[in-house]
Motif scaffolding. Structure first.
Motif, PDB file in Angstrom:
ATOM      1  N   GLN A 228      39.333  82.558  86.394  1.00 30.89           N
ATOM      2  CA  GLN A 228      38.219  81.892  85.726  1.00 30.89           C
ATOM      3  C   GLN A 228      37.009  82.827  85.638  1.00 30.89           C
ATOM      4  N   ALA A 229      36.969  83.630  84.578  1.00 29.66           N
ATOM      5  CA  ALA A 229      35.841  84.535  84.387  1.00 29.66           C
ATOM      6  C   ALA A 229      34.627  83.808  83.800  1.00 29.66           C
ATOM      7  N   ALA A 230      34.895  82.837  82.922  1.00 28.54           N
ATOM      8  CA  ALA A 230      33.848  81.959  82.383  1.00 28.54           C
ATOM      9  C   ALA A 230      32.640  82.726  81.852  1.00 28.54           C
ATOM     10  N   ALA A 231      32.864  83.656  80.929  1.00 25.08           N
ATOM     11  CA  ALA A 231      31.758  84.353  80.273  1.00 25.08           C
ATOM     12  C   ALA A 231      31.016  83.394  79.357  1.00 25.08           C
ATOM     13  N   ASN A 232      29.692  83.525  79.298  1.00 24.79           N
ATOM     14  CA  ASN A 232      28.913  82.589  78.488  1.00 24.79           C
ATOM     15  C   ASN A 232      28.809  82.987  77.021  1.00 24.79           C
ATOM     16  N   PHE A 252      28.038  88.860  76.540  1.00 25.34           N
ATOM     17  CA  PHE A 252      27.713  87.893  77.580  1.00 25.34           C
ATOM     18  C   PHE A 252      26.541  88.358  78.442  1.00 25.34           C
ATOM     19  N   THR A 253      25.888  87.386  79.070  1.00 27.09           N
ATOM     20  CA  THR A 253      24.853  87.664  80.080  1.00 27.09           C
ATOM     21  C   THR A 253      25.202  87.011  81.415  1.00 27.09           C
ATOM     22  N   GLU A 254      26.274  86.218  81.426  1.00 24.43           N
ATOM     23  CA  GLU A 254      26.814  85.645  82.657  1.00 24.43           C
ATOM     24  C   GLU A 254      28.330  85.747  82.610  1.00 24.43           C
ATOM     25  N   ILE A 255      28.937  86.142  83.719  1.00 23.67           N
ATOM     26  CA  ILE A 255      30.393  86.265  83.772  1.00 23.67           C
ATOM     27  C   ILE A 255      30.831  86.297  85.233  1.00 23.67           C
ATOM     28  N   GLY A 256      31.979  85.710  85.494  1.00 25.16           N
ATOM     29  CA  GLY A 256      32.528  85.735  86.845  1.00 25.16           C
ATOM     30  C   GLY A 256      31.647  85.055  87.875  1.00 25.16           C
ATOM     31  N   GLY A 257      30.851  84.097  87.427  1.00 33.04           N
ATOM     32  CA  GLY A 257      30.038  83.327  88.355  1.00 33.04           C
ATOM     33  C   GLY A 257      28.683  83.918  88.679  1.00 33.04           C
ATOM     34  N   VAL A 258      28.303  85.045  88.030  1.00 33.91           N
ATOM     35  CA  VAL A 258      27.010  85.653  88.302  1.00 33.91           C
ATOM     36  C   VAL A 258      26.336  86.050  86.993  1.00 33.91           C
ATOM     37  N   ALA A 259      25.021  86.273  87.058  1.00 33.71           N
ATOM     38  CA  ALA A 259      24.286  86.795  85.913  1.00 33.71           C
ATOM     39  C   ALA A 259      24.522  88.294  85.821  1.00 33.71           C
ATOM     40  N   GLN A 260      25.203  88.728  84.781  1.00 38.20           N
ATOM     41  CA  GLN A 260      25.474  90.150  84.577  1.00 38.20           C
ATOM     42  C   GLN A 260      25.617  90.391  83.082  1.00 38.20           C
ATOM     43  N   GLU A 261      24.892  91.355  82.573  1.00 42.35           N
ATOM     44  CA  GLU A 261      24.813  91.554  81.137  1.00 42.35           C
ATOM     45  C   GLU A 261      25.803  92.589  80.612  1.00 42.35           C
ATOM     46  N   TYR A 262      26.607  92.155  79.639  1.00 42.04           N
ATOM     47  CA  TYR A 262      27.334  93.005  78.708  1.00 42.04           C
ATOM     48  C   TYR A 262      28.511  93.796  79.269  1.00 42.04           C
ATOM     49  N   LEU A 263      28.517  94.167  80.531  1.00 43.47           N
ATOM     50  CA  LEU A 263      29.609  94.955  81.106  1.00 43.47           C
ATOM     51  C   LEU A 263      29.834  94.517  82.538  1.00 43.47           C
ATOM     52  N   SER A 272      36.527  86.671  89.197  1.00 39.50           N
ATOM     53  CA  SER A 272      35.189  86.803  89.776  1.00 39.50           C
ATOM     54  C   SER A 272      34.648  88.210  89.545  1.00 39.50           C
ATOM     55  N   THR A 273      33.338  88.303  89.358  1.00 34.55           N
ATOM     56  CA  THR A 273      32.706  89.603  89.199  1.00 34.55           C
ATOM     57  C   THR A 273      32.696  90.344  90.528  1.00 34.55           C
ATOM     58  N   ILE A 274      33.099  91.596  90.503  1.00 34.34           N
ATOM     59  CA  ILE A 274      33.117  92.431  91.706  1.00 34.34           C
ATOM     60  C   ILE A 274      32.448  93.757  91.375  1.00 34.34           C
TER      61      ILE A 274
END
Length: 324
Positions: A228-232, A252-263, A272-274
């Protein structure tokens, strides 16, 4: 925000032994002139910088060496429309985009191909592989036996498939076992860890929530509900290193449960974002590549003065950038 014309000038590039294959608006590895194609030429130069840098950094002993290549491309394959995806497997070059005919080098015979084709990289001939689609092809991935195709289409090879299909790598025949429903276009495909990863504009595949990035069974296309990456916003490309590290680029500006832009780097099992954030990842990303060991990630970045950029995946620091 994309500059005018850039959305239609997306590029894909692949390094090959002894050379470089790249595609851009209107032609595969062929120059076009005229002010209306300025954005395409900038994108092509970005592709060259991006892919040649990736090649240099991934080959031991030549990290600081210059690799010359001609400004004027060799006479090569021709299409009558846009090419958005290139995949090199052995001596076969698969191309996808928005075209209806292709031509081999040296004013070879014109062959009818609907948005997807294959060429022999040695002889230059157009191969019998055929799987016409009714709309644009945006992504191609292959393991040499199967070719996976993503895009905006609803039929491929006269078979109903909604933007995602698996084909026989030799003939282009649609594989019946891979048949899934999804609710949005597929723009990126990547293989790794025994899975097929997809990125795009979808939020659901086969009744399972998959927020713009999905982990799929390579044979059936069935998604893993635990991923569940769930990019916005859209994921425009996905890539997996030879060591199994998964990277995603997009709007995207949110992905893997955290705010993270574009990459972002994602856990290939959970989505999940790591890893670190990536500094100066400040505009939507169109294409992503990675060194085999996963130590460096590269991207074609949209926006004002299109850029090719590279980051260390150890600490997220930007190592270099070039404006196209």
């Amino acid at each position: 925000m994309l500059e005018p014309g850039e959305a239609s000038s997306a590029i894909e590039a692949s390094t090959v032994t002894g050379g470089l294959v790249f595609a851009r608006r209107g032609r595969l590895n062929a120059a076009r002139e005229g002010s209306n194609h300025r954005a395409a030429r900038r994108a092509a130069r970005a592709a060259v910088a991006l892919v040649m840098a990736a090649a240099v950094l991934s080959v031991p002993g030549i990290a600081g060496a210059a690799i010359p290549f001609p400004e004027t491309p060799n006479d090569a394959w021709d299409t009558n429309g846009d090419v958005f995806a290139v995949k090199v497997v052995g001596s076969t070059v698969y191309v996808g985009g928005n075209f209806t005919t292709v031509r081999a080098p040296g004013n070879g015979p014109i062959a009818s191909r609907g948005n997807l084709a294959a060429f022999d990289m040695v002889s230059g001939e157009v191969l019998p592989f055929a799987a016409d689609t009714n709309n644009t092809v945006r992504a191609i991935e292959s393991d040499g036996t199967t070719v996976w195709v993503g895009g905006n289409f609803s039929t491929i090879g006269s078979v109903g498939r909604n933007g995602l299909a698996a084909l026989d790598a030799q003939t282009g025949a649609v594989l019946a076992a891979f048949d899934v429903s999804n609710n949005g276009a597929v723009y990126g495909l990547g293989l790794g860890n025994g899975r097929l990863f997809a990125g795009g504009y979808f939020t659901n595949i086969e009744g399972v929530a998959q927020g713009r990035v999905a982990s799929l069974d390579r044979t059936t296309g069935v998604p893993d509900p635990g991923f569940q990456a769930a990019a916005n916003e859209a994921a425009r490309d996905v890539v997996v290193s030879a060591t199994g590290r998964l990277f995603v680029g997009g709007g995207f500006t949110e992905i893997g449960g955290v705010a993270q832009e574009y990459l972002a780097e994602l856990d290939p099992d959970t989505g999940s974002t790591i890893g670190p954030g990536f500094e100066h990842a400040d505009a939507p990303i169109l294409d992503v590549d990675v060194t085999p060991d996963g130590s460096m990630v590269f991207a074609a970045v949209a926006g004002f003065q299109n850029r090719a950029q590279a980051w260390s995946t150890f600490d997220g620091s930007r190592r270099w950038h070039h404006r196209a």
